[in-house]
Structures are given as structure tokens and as C-alpha cells.
Design a protein around this motif. Structure first.
Motif, short mmCIF file in Angstrom:
data_model
loop_
_atom_site.label_atom_id
_atom_site.label_comp_id
_atom_site.label_asym_id
_atom_site.label_seq_id
_atom_site.Cartn_x
_atom_site.Cartn_y
_atom_site.Cartn_z
N LEU A 43 0.84 -1.20 0.00
CA LEU A 43 0.00 0.00 0.00
C LEU A 43 0.87 1.25 0.00
CD1 LEU A 43 -2.66 -1.21 2.60
CD2 LEU A 43 -2.89 -1.12 0.10
N PHE A 44 0.45 2.26 -0.75
CA PHE A 44 1.24 3.47 -1.02
C PHE A 44 2.48 3.02 -1.79
CE2 PHE A 44 -1.03 4.30 2.95
CZ PHE A 44 -1.63 5.53 2.72
N SER A 45 2.27 2.35 -2.88
CA SER A 45 3.30 1.59 -3.58
C SER A 45 4.42 2.43 -4.19
CB SER A 45 2.65 0.73 -4.65
OG SER A 45 3.60 -0.11 -5.23
N GLY A 46 4.12 3.61 -4.67
CA GLY A 46 5.17 4.46 -5.25
C GLY A 46 5.65 3.97 -6.59
N SER A 47 6.61 3.05 -6.58
CA SER A 47 7.20 2.52 -7.82
C SER A 47 6.82 1.07 -8.08
CB SER A 47 8.72 2.63 -7.76
OG SER A 47 9.22 1.79 -6.72
N GLY A 48 6.27 0.40 -7.07
CA GLY A 48 5.96 -1.03 -7.18
C GLY A 48 7.11 -1.92 -6.74
N THR A 49 8.21 -1.34 -6.31
CA THR A 49 9.41 -2.12 -5.99
C THR A 49 9.18 -3.09 -4.83
OG1 THR A 49 10.81 -0.36 -6.85
CG2 THR A 49 11.87 -1.97 -5.40
N ILE A 50 8.45 -2.69 -3.81
CA ILE A 50 8.19 -3.59 -2.67
C ILE A 50 7.39 -4.81 -3.15
CG2 ILE A 50 6.94 -3.84 -0.48
CD1 ILE A 50 9.47 -2.28 -0.04
N ALA A 51 6.37 -4.58 -3.97
CA ALA A 51 5.57 -5.69 -4.51
C ALA A 51 6.45 -6.62 -5.35
CB ALA A 51 4.41 -5.15 -5.34
N ILE A 52 7.34 -6.04 -6.14
CA ILE A 52 8.25 -6.84 -6.97
C ILE A 52 9.19 -7.66 -6.09
CG2 ILE A 52 10.11 -6.74 -8.69
CD1 ILE A 52 8.64 -4.15 -9.75
N GLU A 53 9.70 -7.05 -5.01
CA GLU A 53 10.54 -7.79 -4.05
C GLU A 53 9.78 -8.99 -3.51
OE1 GLU A 53 13.68 -7.57 -2.80
OE2 GLU A 53 14.33 -5.52 -3.16
N ALA A 54 8.50 -8.82 -3.19
CA ALA A 54 7.70 -9.92 -2.63
C ALA A 54 7.59 -11.07 -3.63
CB ALA A 54 6.32 -9.41 -2.23
N VAL A 55 7.32 -10.74 -4.90
CA VAL A 55 7.24 -11.79 -5.93
C VAL A 55 8.60 -12.45 -6.10
CG1 VAL A 55 6.84 -12.25 -8.39
CG2 VAL A 55 5.32 -10.70 -7.16
N ASP A 73 -1.40 8.08 -6.96
CA ASP A 73 -0.82 9.11 -7.82
C ASP A 73 -0.81 8.63 -9.28
OD1 ASP A 73 0.67 11.06 -9.10
OD2 ASP A 73 2.26 11.10 -7.59
N LYS A 74 -1.67 9.21 -10.09
CA LYS A 74 -1.84 8.80 -11.49
C LYS A 74 -0.57 9.01 -12.32
CE LYS A 74 -6.26 8.00 -10.86
NZ LYS A 74 -6.55 6.79 -10.17
N ILE A 75 0.27 9.93 -11.94
CA ILE A 75 1.53 10.18 -12.66
C ILE A 75 2.43 8.94 -12.62
CG2 ILE A 75 3.68 11.54 -12.62
CD1 ILE A 75 2.02 13.91 -11.62
N LYS A 76 2.29 8.15 -11.57
CA LYS A 76 3.16 6.99 -11.37
C LYS A 76 2.70 5.75 -12.13
CE LYS A 76 4.77 8.61 -6.94
NZ LYS A 76 4.09 9.15 -5.81
N ILE A 77 1.49 5.75 -12.66
CA ILE A 77 0.91 4.55 -13.28
C ILE A 77 1.80 3.96 -14.37
CG2 ILE A 77 -1.02 3.65 -14.65
CD1 ILE A 77 -2.88 5.42 -12.98
N PRO A 78 2.24 4.74 -15.38
CA PRO A 78 3.05 4.11 -16.44
C PRO A 78 4.32 3.44 -15.92
CG PRO A 78 2.35 6.32 -17.10
CD PRO A 78 1.99 6.16 -15.65
N THR A 79 4.99 4.09 -14.98
CA THR A 79 6.23 3.53 -14.45
C THR A 79 5.94 2.27 -13.63
OG1 THR A 79 7.20 5.73 -14.37
CG2 THR A 79 8.32 4.02 -13.10
N ILE A 80 4.90 2.30 -12.80
CA ILE A 80 4.54 1.11 -12.02
C ILE A 80 4.24 -0.05 -12.95
CG2 ILE A 80 2.77 0.10 -10.53
CD1 ILE A 80 2.61 2.82 -9.08
N LEU A 81 3.42 0.19 -13.97
CA LEU A 81 3.06 -0.89 -14.90
C LEU A 81 4.28 -1.45 -15.62
CD1 LEU A 81 -0.32 0.48 -16.33
CD2 LEU A 81 0.02 -1.34 -14.64
N GLU A 82 5.20 -0.56 -15.99
CA GLU A 82 6.44 -1.04 -16.63
C GLU A 82 7.26 -1.86 -15.64
OE1 GLU A 82 10.52 0.67 -18.69
OE2 GLU A 82 8.83 2.04 -18.40
N ASN A 83 7.39 -1.37 -14.42
CA ASN A 83 8.18 -2.09 -13.41
C ASN A 83 7.60 -3.46 -13.10
OD1 ASN A 83 10.10 -0.06 -13.11
ND2 ASN A 83 9.13 0.84 -11.31
#
Length: 178
Positions: free
Chosen positions: A46-58, A71-81
């Protein structure tokens, strides 16, 4: 930011535009060492930012992972990550782009691990934990982790969970509740 462990160790994620306070590599590595093996577990970032924590979990074995960022500005980067987990490991991270408070109210799933990493000025950590617990988001025996600044007090007991550990990283603290 570098993935610190598991099958994707050493891979890098991009930092999105906008305001972000990425979790330090050292802190992420230490927190995941405390958690241990995530094989077969579920994880919510939660409050993912870049998605890095979720990626670490996987990367460390979690099989059902979700994240939430408003934050909608972060969507493209999160999806790419997060695409690296599906492409390289066959695990698709569920992405929810809305306020965390709203996500918690409508969530119908429970998770073995819930990681809260709100912006440091955020003041409603306790209320979020209570809300997540009251909404049965924490699986039996699960752990809630809260990343916060040292000056933000957290009680030992919140609703139905008790602090079982606390790790200090400079002026950051991660509390573990179960």
C-alpha cells in the motif's frame, strides 16, 4: 532502485515522476530478511510508489501480490516495473490505482503480509491499520508492516494486532504487527 533478493535479485526498477520517497535498498533487504521465505504467501503493498516492494515480494516467492497507489503520474512507471514479474516469473501483480483508504474499504481479500509505506507527513497510520484489520484484510497469522518516520508514535496494540517487532533504519522505523 535495485531488487535486493530472490529470483529477480540485482534487477533494477525505474523511479516514477512526482513525489516519491523510495525505500532504501538496505531497509528493504533487512525487512524481507526478517519476513523470510514468502513461498506460497500473499502480499499487499500500500502506497506503492514505484511497485518495488511488490516486486521484491514476488522475487522472494509470493504468489498473490497486489499494490495500491493513488498518484496517477506513477501509473506508467509502475506498470512497466511490475511487468518484469509476469514476463520473467509468470506472476501478475494486481495493480489498483486509487486512494489507499478507499481500497481498504472495498477490499474483499485477505493477505499474509500487508506493507504500509505512506508519505512521511501522513498522520493516519493507526486508523489505516484498524480499518484493514476490521475489514478482515489480514489473514490468520498474518503480519502488517508499517514504514514511518521516528517522530510519528505508534502504539504497541492497534485494534486486534500487537507489535511483535520494530526495526530502525536511520530516521525510519518499520513496525511489525500481528
Amino acid at each position: 532502485m535495485r531488487i535486493t533478493g530472490g529470483q529477480l535479485s540485482g534487477r533494477y526498477t525505474k523511479c516514477p515522476e512526482g513525489i516519491i520517497r523510495p525505500a532504501m535498498d538496505r531497509m528493504r533487504e533487512s525487512v524481507f530478511a526478517v519476513i523470510g521465505d514468502l513461498s506460497g504467501k500473499s502480499f499487499l503493498d500500500l502506497f506503492s510508489g514505484s511497485g518495488t516492494i511488490a516486486i521484491e515480494a514476488v522475487s522472494r516467492g509470493a504468489v498473490r501480490v497486489a499494490l495500491c497507489e493513488k498518484d496517477k503520474i506513477k501509473i506508467p512507471t509502475i506498470l512497466e516495473n511490475v511487468s518484469m514479474t509476469e514476463n520473467d516469473m509468470g506472476v501478475k501483480i494486481q495493480c489498483h490505482f486509487m486512494p489507499v483508504e478507499y481500497y481498504i474499504k472495498r477490499c474483499k481479500e485477505s493477505f499474509d503480509y500487508i506493507f504500509f509505506d505512506p508519505p512521511f507527513p501522513y498522520k493516519f497510520h493507526k486508523e489505516l491499520i484498524e480499518s484493514a484489520f476490521d475489514n478482515n484484510m489480514l489473514a490468520q497469522g498474518g503480519i502488517i508492516l508499517v514504514h514511518r518516520p521516528e517522530e510519528h508514535y505508534m502504539p504497541d496494540i492497534i485494534g486486534g494486532v500487537h507489535r511483535i517487532d520494530k526495526r530502525i533504519y536511520g530516521r525510519s522505523i518499520v513496525d511489525f504487527y500481528s
